[in-house]
Design an enzyme around this catalytic site. Structure first.
Site: not given
Ligand code: FAD
Length: 636
Positions: A255, A275
């Site tokens: 990740h 995000r």
């Protein structure tokens, strides 16, 4: 030596995360006497930690979304290595499973019109993740547990006992599957599972003709990881030792955003929702560096300027997506490179900033856990300044080879669902696709196990009593190894080896070195020593987990050395390009005489109607000439 207690069930589900609970609910609903076993406390699994949401093409926020778009995004994200049937079933059935969860009591966030709200995530064309703030997994587990209790209450009313048909064995670790013959034998079937109660050390035998593996991931084989202590690859190792096969273990997802500081919390996840909700990545000079990392295969879908990217949040129909929302493998590699080029943050990551993008109260509303996490662990207020983040080992795409429709492995009676199963996510999983995967394939596994039982006849497979005796003796053996080593030291060496030599960027000679190190570690692990007694003894528990970690680490390293291309969660410095030829091969691993064997097996082809969802130019970036549809076919 500990006592051994026997239990008898129709279906034993190993794992009480989303996949295990959904499988157990289904098996019980089909009238099967079912046990659910979990290594940790009931309710404590990775599913409960899931933050961002569950992907399902409900079309609530953008009505253009439908299952074909979800399917296309999933295949693109997996770089065309996904099992197409699994990706199809997942995209088609995810909405129904989310609505079912709501029917069972899940309270999702709402749109202004009162429908289930959906948020943006990397690689998903439309807002698609049904969510509950950044605590979606908690609501999912709460709902599934509530459904378990509902079924138990119904059994109490009808049969006089809540656990008559569905019982949870928490803090119980399975160390081996039981068979009615030799592993790999032609007629060998599942006969149950063997394990121990963590608190008392008591051994347990579960007699059962059907076992569902739902044990989650393997992240603890790596030093920097978002995974918690249970994730030592037990299900993957149990399957291998029982004669089942694993698929594509080289594909491990790093990740892009884990915490990098302080050292004690390195690796803890920073959700992609940061995000998805507008957060941007910057280097030490304040540059939004992701614009420089959009690969050719994705170029037409991603913005080229900050202005275009920022316009997308309010007007996605007329703007392309920000490059911060590229699939995870791309973002993780980009961050890795920025740090390597000397443009990292003070503690070896990059900056993730949401404070200049959203008002403080909006951050607190959308990302309450992230605010709490950074305040408590790093003394950073994310409403006032940026976070420091870097890649962390998060998820394994590789797993047990299963039949897409039923979750059946190659061993009769053995099923697998959720993260422990392979194929669904190809070489890279899109965020949000795991939570929906658990529901879709958890249910299918429950159905698969029930229908296997219905076809079994009256005589149930049984394990040889001598094998059960041997398993007890093997589990207690670390107490006898007087000259053996400390398990924590060995665990650290496995993690360091995998992190340094089979990590985010891989090279042939380094992986050969990793395999040599793992080979040497095998002997040391075989002689590992446990101190004290069997009553709540985490050191002893680790001695039993170590051989799983070792086997799974070797599986990852072997497959990674074999695949000579870079794709999704497998990046080779010495073979940096994707290869259309390699795409056609799954790597299948099995265990013979204690050694891992590896063979190539053709990947299932995309059906013509599914191939039509992509235009020929895009297909040409992944498929061989021979696989492509005729050039005059109209593009879908
Ligand atoms: P888990 O939920 O991992 O459960 C595994 C179970 O198996 C546990 O009960 C464990 O105790 C048990 N177990 C393991 N070994 C044994 C054994 N030997 N004996 C008995 N029991 C055993 N995915 C998304 O789609 N959206 C997200 O927003 C998201 N956020 C995430 C955030 C974090 C911090 C993490 C770590 C993961 C996230 N993921 C997300 C990924 C997703 O949560 C996992 O992939 C998913 O929950 C796995 O579910 P599972 O049911 O397969 O296994």
């Amino acid at each position: 030596m500990s006592e051994t207690t026997r239990h008898s069930y129709d279906v034993v589900v190993i794992g009480a995360g989303g996949a295990g609970l959904r499988a157990a609910i289904e098996a019980r609903q089909q009238g099967k006497k079912t046990a659910v076993i979990s290594k940790s406390l009931f309710g404590k699994a990775h599913t409960v930690m899931a933050e961002g949401g569950a992907a399902a093409a409900l079309g609530n926020v953008n009505s253009s979304d439908h299952w074909q778009v979800h399917f296309r995004d999933t295949i693109r994200g997996g770089k065309f290595m996904n099992n197409p049937r699994m990706a199809e079933l997942h995209a088609k059935e995810a909405p129904e499973r989310i609505l079912e969860l709501e029917y069972w009591g899940a309270l999702f966030d709402r749109t202004p019109q009162g429908r289930i709200s959906q948020r943006n995530f990397g690689g998903h064309e439309y807002p698609r993740l049904a969510h509950v703030g950044d605590r979606t997994g908690l609501e999912m587990i709460r709902t599934l547990q509530q459904r378990v209790v509902q079924l138990q209450q119904a059994d109490a009313a009808e049969l006089g006992h809540p656990e008559a048909m569905l019982k949870v064995f928490a803090e119980t670790t399975v160390t081996e599957l039981l068979l009615d013959g030799e592993p790999g034998g032609e007629d060998t079937r599942i006969a149950g599972a063997f394990g121990y109660v963590r608190e008392s050390g008591e051994f347990l035998v579960f007699e059962a003709p059907a076992v569902v593996l739902a044990t989650g991931g393997i992240g603890r084989s790596f030093k920097v990881t978002s995974n918690s202590w249970e994730y030592t690859g037990d299900g993957h190792a149990l399957a291998l030792r029982a004669g089942a096969t694993l698929l594509n273990m080289e594909f491990v997802q790093f990740h892009p955003t884990g915490m990098v500081w302080p050292p004690s919390v390195k690796g803890i996840l920073v959700t992609e929702s940061v995000r998805g909700d507008g957060g941007v990545l910057r280097d030490s000079e304040g540059r939004r560096f992701m614009f420089g990392y959009v690969p050719d295969v994705f170029r037409e879908h991603y913005a080229e300027s900050e202005e275009e990217a920022d316009g997308w949040y309010a007007d996605p129909a007329n703007h392309r997506r920000p490059p911060e929302l590229l699939p995870r493998d791309e973002v993780a590699r980009a961050i890795n490179n920025e740090v390597k080029q000397g443009r990292g943050s003070p503690h070896g990551g990059v900056f993730l900033d949401v404070s200049t993008r959203l008002p403080a109260e909006e951050i607190m509303r959308r990302l309450p856990s992230m605010h709490h996490q950074f305040k408590e662990l790093a003394d950073v207020d994310i409403t006032a300044g940026p976070m420091e983040v870097g890649p962390t080992c998060h998820y394994v795409m590789g797993g047990v080879e299963v039949d897409p429709d039923t979750g059946a492995s190659l061993v009769p009676g053995l099923f697998a669902a959720g993260e422990v199963a392979g194929g669904m996510h190809g070489s890279n999983r899109l965020g949000g696709n795991s939570l929906s995967d658990l529901l879709v394939f958890g249910r299918r596994c429950g159905l698969g196990a029930a229908s296997y039982l219905d076809g079994l006849g009256d005589v149930r497979p049984a394990a040889d009593p001598a094998v059960i005796e041997r398993l007890g003796a093997e589990a207690a053996a670390p107490f006898e190894h007087e000259a053996g080593e400390n398990p924590y030291q060995l665990q650290q060496e496995i993690q360091q080896t995998m992190n340094d030599l089979v990590g985010i960027i891989r090279r042939g000679p380094e992986m050969e070195q990793a395999l040599e190190s793992l080979d040497k570690l095998r002997e040391r692990v075989a002689g590992v020593r446990a101190e004290g007694g069997t009553v709540y003894n985490p050191g002893w528990h680790l001695t039993l987990d170590l051989r799983n970690m070792l086997l799974v680490s070797e599986a990852v390293a072997r497959a990674a050395l074999e695949r000579e291309e870079s794709r999704g969660g497998h990046t080779r410095d010495d073979h940096p390009a994707m290869s259309a030829e390699w795409r056609r091969s799954n790597l299948v691993l099995s265990l013979r005489e204690g050694r891992i064997r590896l063979r190539r097996q053709p990947l299932d082809a995309l059906r013509p109607d599914l191939m039509e969802l992509f235009d020929r130019e895009e297909l040409g970036k992944y498929l061989t000439e021979e696989e492509l549809p005729p050039a005059d076919r109209s593009d879908g």
